[in-house]
Design a protein around this motif. Structure first.
Motif, PDB file in Angstrom:
ATOM      1  N   LYS A  47       0.833  -1.216   0.000  1.00  0.00           N
ATOM      2  CA  LYS A  47       0.000   0.000   0.000  1.00  0.00           C
ATOM      3  C   LYS A  47       0.864   1.262   0.000  1.00  0.00           C
ATOM      4  N   LEU A  48       1.952   1.213   0.777  1.00  0.00           N
ATOM      5  CA  LEU A  48       2.816   2.402   0.861  1.00  0.00           C
ATOM      6  C   LEU A  48       3.437   2.725  -0.489  1.00  0.00           C
ATOM      7  N   SER A  49       3.676   1.665  -1.279  1.00  0.00           N
ATOM      8  CA  SER A  49       4.310   1.971  -2.581  1.00  0.00           C
ATOM      9  C   SER A  49       3.261   2.280  -3.638  1.00  0.00           C
ATOM     10  N   ASP A  60      -1.195   8.732  -1.945  1.00  0.00           N
ATOM     11  CA  ASP A  60      -1.937   9.684  -1.098  1.00  0.00           C
ATOM     12  C   ASP A  60      -2.320   9.070   0.242  1.00  0.00           C
ATOM     13  N   ARG A  61      -1.709   7.958   0.548  1.00  0.00           N
ATOM     14  CA  ARG A  61      -2.126   7.200   1.753  1.00  0.00           C
ATOM     15  C   ARG A  61      -1.952   8.023   3.025  1.00  0.00           C
ATOM     16  N   PHE A  62      -0.866   8.778   3.122  1.00  0.00           N
ATOM     17  CA  PHE A  62      -0.640   9.601   4.324  1.00  0.00           C
ATOM     18  C   PHE A  62      -1.797  10.585   4.497  1.00  0.00           C
ATOM     19  N   PHE A  76      -1.570   7.240  10.877  1.00  0.00           N
ATOM     20  CA  PHE A  76      -1.816   5.808  10.998  1.00  0.00           C
ATOM     21  C   PHE A  76      -1.826   5.144   9.613  1.00  0.00           C
ATOM     22  N   SER A  77      -1.105   5.801   8.658  1.00  0.00           N
ATOM     23  CA  SER A  77      -1.065   5.254   7.290  1.00  0.00           C
ATOM     24  C   SER A  77      -0.206   3.988   7.194  1.00  0.00           C
ATOM     25  N   LYS A  78       0.595   3.732   8.226  1.00  0.00           N
ATOM     26  CA  LYS A  78       1.400   2.504   8.254  1.00  0.00           C
ATOM     27  C   LYS A  78       0.692   1.411   9.062  1.00  0.00           C
TER      28      LYS A  78
END
Ligand SMILES: O=P(O)(O)OC[C@H]1O[C@](O)(CO)[C@@H](O)[C@@H]1O
Length: 544
Positions: A26-28, A32-34, A48-50
């Motif tokens: 997901k992080l890669s 816009d996850r953050f 809490f994006s991680k």
């Protein structure tokens, strides 16, 4: 557990099974996850994006909070209802940090006049000590103040005093808590009786550790300065004013608080007197204002925008849905080195229970194991397990954007880089292919690289949150502590337990009282179990 909560938890578990989230992936893929998975209050941000979740997870978690009637329960607490049902008490530590004109009622009486009367008397006393107007028996100003207390009468003040070291401009503060004689002996060894003030802090004024240390301190002062010196060199903080008087402390030096303040929620009360002496009334008021700001946010923000609620729901996600039994609190701030210990009491003495409010066995696991140490030190101690151990332990990183030593900015840059790197490493990990390629790139032979690679794999996909704020000042510390208090409260509503009693500490105390005469050799202890009997005998032999 109510049917709505059960149904909501079931939906969350099903969602996890059907939609497992790979944090690394997901992080890669989600740039816009953050932005999608963080919450802000003023300069404070919870990332809490991680964590291994998606928007549906968050929506289901908010539904869980609704199913648990979190908002109604919250209003009951703020309204002074007797939500601590087993002790039949209100829970109103929020009143301690409210402005004078607020309205919080306990037993149909607005408590704010009492709260501010005590605060005003604390302020006069603290200023008197800090300005050298209140002196010891021989006319010298106090250079050292020793707080004698334990649990909530120690951990909070000690944590806050250390956290706010840059704001100290009064006497030196010392904290004695353990009944182990080493604690008070090592403390008073370095002090002068003429310039030392003792604060006896105990809600009940019966706690054996505190009363034993208090009597030893009293003997020390009497031996050095005479019986009449007790009046000048002692003050007390308690709800048990009769017991304080019996101990011999002058009533004008007793600062009270109330049964609707739990011990682990009491650093905002007169229990915070040592903090006020260390940093001054103005900074203490900023600390209270921070707590109040978080209260207002907790009370008014919608669930999905509510920092304490979302922080709690993420804790519930990890504890009840993902099945993680512990959480690590890792402040990247040496001055918060006592925060994990403080949170252990706040969280584990509140939610370490297995009986619900209505006296039934809990239908789910309850409070997690809470532990931690400051970064970067943890990286050289237990991060090995966090990265490559068999247990997944969610990490809560706490980080200030700015330090207090501008001349040491390079230190702070390293602190920040390490904190971010650790949460990145936990999430991203390192694959076997990456490990092998890295080894080959370092010139390691192919067969050796193949053999070493498994040891250098990081599974990744390990969740963490990062709580970020501008700088650790009194106002921010107040917000931080209140955030954790309300997080514990919300989790307790979902566990269905009373977060405000602590019956689990009673049995040990009772057994210690029974064992004392045996340890002292005044009683043979014939009825002892074989283990305790054998240990008592061995201790006697070794102590010869
Ligand atoms: O302030 P007191 O009454 O001495 O109690 C000290 C501590 O002991 C406990 O009652 C049990 O650990 C805590 O809740 C409390 O903070």
């Amino acid at each position: 557990m109510s049917q709505p909560i059960t149904a909501s938890l079931k939906a969350l578990k099903l969602h996890l099974q059907q939609n497992p989230v790979d944090i690394r992936q997901k992080l890669s893929s989600e740039t816009d996850r953050f932005d999608r998975f963080n919450l802000c209050l003023e300069d404070m941000l919870l990332d809490f994006s991680k964590c291994a979740l998606d928007e549906k997870t968050v929506a289901l978690l908010v539904e869980l909070a609704t199913a648990a009637n979190v908002e109604e329960k919250r209003e009951a607490m703020f309204a002074g209802e007797r939500i601590n049902t087993t002790e039949d008490r209100p829970v109103l530590h929020v009143a301690l940090r409210a402005p004078r004109d607020a309205n919080f009622t306990a037993d149909a009486r607005n408590v704010m006049a009492d709260v501010h009367r005590v605060l005003d008397s604390m302020r006069v006393f603290a200023d008197g000590i800090r300005q050298g107007e209140i002196k010891g028996k021989t006319g010298k100003a106090f250079t050292d103040v020793v707080n004698i207390g334990i649990g909530g009468s120690d951990l909070g003040p000690a944590m806050a005093t250390l956290a706010l070291a840059p704001y100290h401009d009064g006497p030196r503060l010392h904290y004695v808590s353990n009944v182990d004689g080493a604690h008070i002996a090592d403390t008073i060894k370095a002090l002068e009786p003429e310039t030392t003030l003792f604060i006896i802090a105990s809600k009940t004024f019966t706690t054996i550790e505190t009363m034993t240390n208090a009597r030893t301190a009293q003997r020390w002062i009497v031996e050095k300065l005479g019986q009449d010196a007790v009046r000048d060199h002692f003050c007390a903080v308690s709800t048990a004013l009769d017991k304080v008087s019996a101990f011999g402390i002058d009533p004008s030096r007793v600062f009270g608080f109330w049964d609707w303040v739990g011990g682990r929620y009491s650093l905002w009360s007169a229990i915070g007197l040592p903090i006020m002496i260390a940093i001054g009334p103005r900074n203490f008021e900023a600390f209270l204002a921070g707590g109040h700001a978080m209260d207002e946010h907790f009370r008014k923000a919608p669930l999905e925008k509510n920092l304490p609620v979302m922080f709690a729901l993420l804790g519930i996600w990890h504890r009840l849905i993902c099945g993680y039994s512990a959480r690590a609190v890792i402040p990247y701030d040496q001055r918060l080195s006592r925060l994990p210990a403080y949170l252990q009491q706040l969280d584990m003495e509140s939610n370490g229970k297995s009986v619900t409010l209505d006296g039934k066995d809990v239908a789910c696991v309850s409070g997690p194991l809470v532990w931690g140490e400051p970064g970067t030190n943890g990286q050289h101690a237990f991060f090995q397990l966090l990265h490559q151990g068999t247990d997944i332990i969610p990490v809560e990183f706490i980080l200030a954007a700015k330090g207090h030593e501008p001349e040491l900015d390079e230190h702070h840059n390293l602190l920040v880089a390490n904190c971010l790197a650790q949460s990145q490493a936990l999430a991203r990990g390192r694959t076997r292919e990456e490990a092998e390629a890295q080894l080959l790139a370092k010139g390691v032979k192919k067969d050796q690289a193949k053999a070493l690679a498994p040891h250098r794999v990081f599974a990744g996909n390990r969740p963490s949150m990062t709580l970020l704020y501008r700088q650790l000042d009194p106002y921010t510390l107040g917000r931080l502590i209140a955030l954790y208090e309300h997080r514990v409260f919300v989790e307790a509503q979902i566990f269905g337990i009373n977060a405000f009693d602590q019956w689990g500490v009673e049995l040990g105390k009772e057994l210690a009282t029974d064992l004392l005469p045996i340890v002292q050799g005044r009683d043979e202890g014939s009825a002892l179990d074989t283990s305790t009997k054998g240990l008592v005998q061995k201790i006697r032999d070794l102590a010869q």
